[in-house]
Design a protein around this motif. Structure first.
Motif, PDB file in Angstrom:
ATOM      1  N   ILE A 101       0.841  -1.205   0.000  1.00  9.95           N
ATOM      2  CA  ILE A 101       0.000   0.000   0.000  1.00  9.95           C
ATOM      3  C   ILE A 101       0.875   1.253   0.000  1.00  9.95           C
ATOM      4  CG2 ILE A 101      -1.660   1.336   1.365  1.00  9.95           C
ATOM      5  CD1 ILE A 101      -2.801  -1.363   2.334  1.00  9.95           C
ATOM      6  N   GLU A 102       1.927   1.246   0.801  1.00 11.10           N
ATOM      7  CA  GLU A 102       2.824   2.407   0.873  1.00 11.10           C
ATOM      8  C   GLU A 102       3.430   2.717  -0.487  1.00 11.10           C
ATOM      9  OE1 GLU A 102       3.825   1.084   5.431  1.00 11.10           O
ATOM     10  OE2 GLU A 102       5.364   0.835   3.870  1.00 11.10           O
ATOM     11  N   LEU A 144       8.276   4.210  -0.947  1.00 10.30           N
ATOM     12  CA  LEU A 144       7.985   4.526   0.446  1.00 10.30           C
ATOM     13  C   LEU A 144       8.071   3.290   1.334  1.00 10.30           C
ATOM     14  CD1 LEU A 144       7.097   6.616   2.577  1.00 10.30           C
ATOM     15  CD2 LEU A 144       4.713   6.130   1.943  1.00 10.30           C
ATOM     16  N   GLY A 145       7.636   2.164   0.797  1.00 14.36           N
ATOM     17  CA  GLY A 145       7.647   0.945   1.588  1.00 14.36           C
ATOM     18  C   GLY A 145       8.913   0.118   1.438  1.00 14.36           C
ATOM     19  N   ASP A 146       9.916   0.686   0.783  1.00 16.57           N
ATOM     20  CA  ASP A 146      11.140  -0.077   0.532  1.00 16.57           C
ATOM     21  C   ASP A 146      12.234   0.202   1.563  1.00 16.57           C
ATOM     22  OD1 ASP A 146       9.952  -1.197  -1.689  1.00 16.57           O
ATOM     23  OD2 ASP A 146      10.799   0.258  -3.094  1.00 16.57           O
ATOM     24  N   ARG A 164       7.018   2.122  10.963  1.00 15.91           N
ATOM     25  CA  ARG A 164       6.003   3.052  11.475  1.00 15.91           C
ATOM     26  C   ARG A 164       5.989   4.347  10.677  1.00 15.91           C
ATOM     27  NH1 ARG A 164       5.846   7.202  15.214  1.00 15.91           N
ATOM     28  NH2 ARG A 164       3.876   7.366  16.372  1.00 15.91           N
ATOM     29  N   ARG A 165       7.165   4.898  10.393  1.00 13.96           N
ATOM     30  CA  ARG A 165       7.233   6.147   9.626  1.00 13.96           C
ATOM     31  C   ARG A 165       6.655   5.971   8.226  1.00 13.96           C
ATOM     32  NH1 ARG A 165      12.302   6.405  12.160  1.00 13.96           N
ATOM     33  NH2 ARG A 165      13.340   5.610  10.274  1.00 13.96           N
ATOM     34  N   ALA A 166       6.959   4.862   7.590  1.00  6.93           N
ATOM     35  CA  ALA A 166       6.436   4.617   6.241  1.00  6.93           C
ATOM     36  C   ALA A 166       4.916   4.479   6.260  1.00  6.93           C
ATOM     37  CB  ALA A 166       7.072   3.357   5.662  1.00  6.93           C
ATOM     38  N   ALA A 167       4.391   3.786   7.261  1.00 11.93           N
ATOM     39  CA  ALA A 167       2.944   3.600   7.349  1.00 11.93           C
ATOM     40  C   ALA A 167       2.238   4.924   7.599  1.00 11.93           C
ATOM     41  CB  ALA A 167       2.619   2.607   8.455  1.00 11.93           C
ATOM     42  N   ILE A 168       2.832   5.759   8.463  1.00  9.01           N
ATOM     43  CA  ILE A 168       2.234   7.077   8.731  1.00  9.01           C
ATOM     44  C   ILE A 168       2.238   7.926   7.460  1.00  9.01           C
ATOM     45  CG2 ILE A 168       2.584   9.255   9.952  1.00  9.01           C
ATOM     46  CD1 ILE A 168       3.545   7.599  12.354  1.00  9.01           C
ATOM     47  N   GLY A 200      -1.202   9.249   5.725  1.00  6.45           N
ATOM     48  CA  GLY A 200      -1.474  10.659   5.447  1.00  6.45           C
ATOM     49  C   GLY A 200      -1.917  10.889   4.019  1.00  6.45           C
ATOM     50  N   ARG A 201      -1.291  10.175   3.089  1.00 10.95           N
ATOM     51  CA  ARG A 201      -1.681  10.309   1.683  1.00 10.95           C
ATOM     52  C   ARG A 201      -3.061   9.711   1.429  1.00 10.95           C
ATOM     53  NH1 ARG A 201       3.802  10.287   1.747  1.00 10.95           N
ATOM     54  NH2 ARG A 201       4.861  11.519   0.134  1.00 10.95           N
TER      55      ARG A 201
END
Length: 239
Positions: free
Chosen positions: A50-51, A58-60, A75-79, A83-84
């Motif tokens: 999803i990221e 973003l999720g890499d 956690r930072r990537a999920a946030i 937000g998007r």
């Protein structure tokens, strides 16, 4: 993209990540930190996909041997993705070109005046029917023809052939020898007849139609166009 699904998935993932980080924080030594359970690792796979859908890369984030650093990065990537996803619809609306709006009270008065009180009562089907009936009455009055079906009257009224006894015609201004003038007559003939057949008859004979408010407004606009044509045209009778 299904933003609601993304939001739900990311929020559930963040709850698990935060819980896991809380467990890690309870131990001073990295050797004592608990490892992530399998179901959290599966959630991470979903979250990463999803990221990357919202922002490639973003999720890499890299897997690290440091359990805390890894889940902080997760956690930072999920946030970031959350937000998007949470603002995607608003952002799309902001970027969407401004579209014109159709003011119902600016429709032809033959249409909006009979429709307005019914529309205010959210009786949209009845509003369209009232408008269609009024436009038909105005057409009958202009041609002094009564006792004839709406669609038949429209077909005869706008027909580009010469009028006959008892069957006057409606005529647009312009050079009648041009293809444009003939096309306009034919267009008005079929559009007006079609509106009564496809819209008015449905509103009159169906107990309840499934029109949305937007669809009903578009149907009112169709009859508004026909009303303007009827009012614009002159009457030609047989000589």
């Amino acid at each position: 993209m299904d933003h609601a699904y993304a939001i739900s998935t990311l929020e559930a993932f963040l709850v698990r990540v935060n819980n896991h980080l809380s467990l890690i924080a309870q131990w001073e030594s990295a050797w004592e930190w608990p490892k992530a359970p399998d179901d959290l690792l599966l959630q991470e796979v979903q979250a990463r996909r999803i990221e990357n859908a919202y922002k490639p890369g973003l999720g890499d984030y890299e897997f690290t041997v440091n359990e805390q650093d890894h889940w902080d990065a997760a956690r930072r990537a999920a946030i970031g993705a959350l937000g998007r996803a949470s603002t995607a619809d608003e952002y799309a609306a902001f970027l969407r070109p401004t579209s014109p709006s159709l003011a119902a009270d600016a429709l032809h008065p033959w249409v909006w005046e009979p429709a307005a009180p019914l529309w205010a009562a959210e009786a949209h089907q009845d509003a369209v029917l009232a408008a269609a009936r009024t436009v038909n009455r105005r057409l009958q009055q202009k041609l002094n023809r009564h006792g004839i079906g709406e669609s038949t009257l429209c077909m005869q009224s706008f027909d580009p052939t010469s009028p006959t006894e008892g069957k006057p015609r409606l005529r647009f201004d312009g050079d009648r020898d041009t293809p444009t003038w003939k096309a306009r007559q034919e267009g008005a003939k079929y559009l007006s007849a079609g509106a009564f057949l496809g819209i008015r008859n449905l509103a009159a004979h169906e107990e309840q139609v499934t029109w949305t408010q937007q669809e009903a407004l578009e149907y009112l606009a169709t009859f508004s166009v026909i009303a303007r044509w009827i009012e614009e045209c002159t009457v030609e009778i047989a000589t």
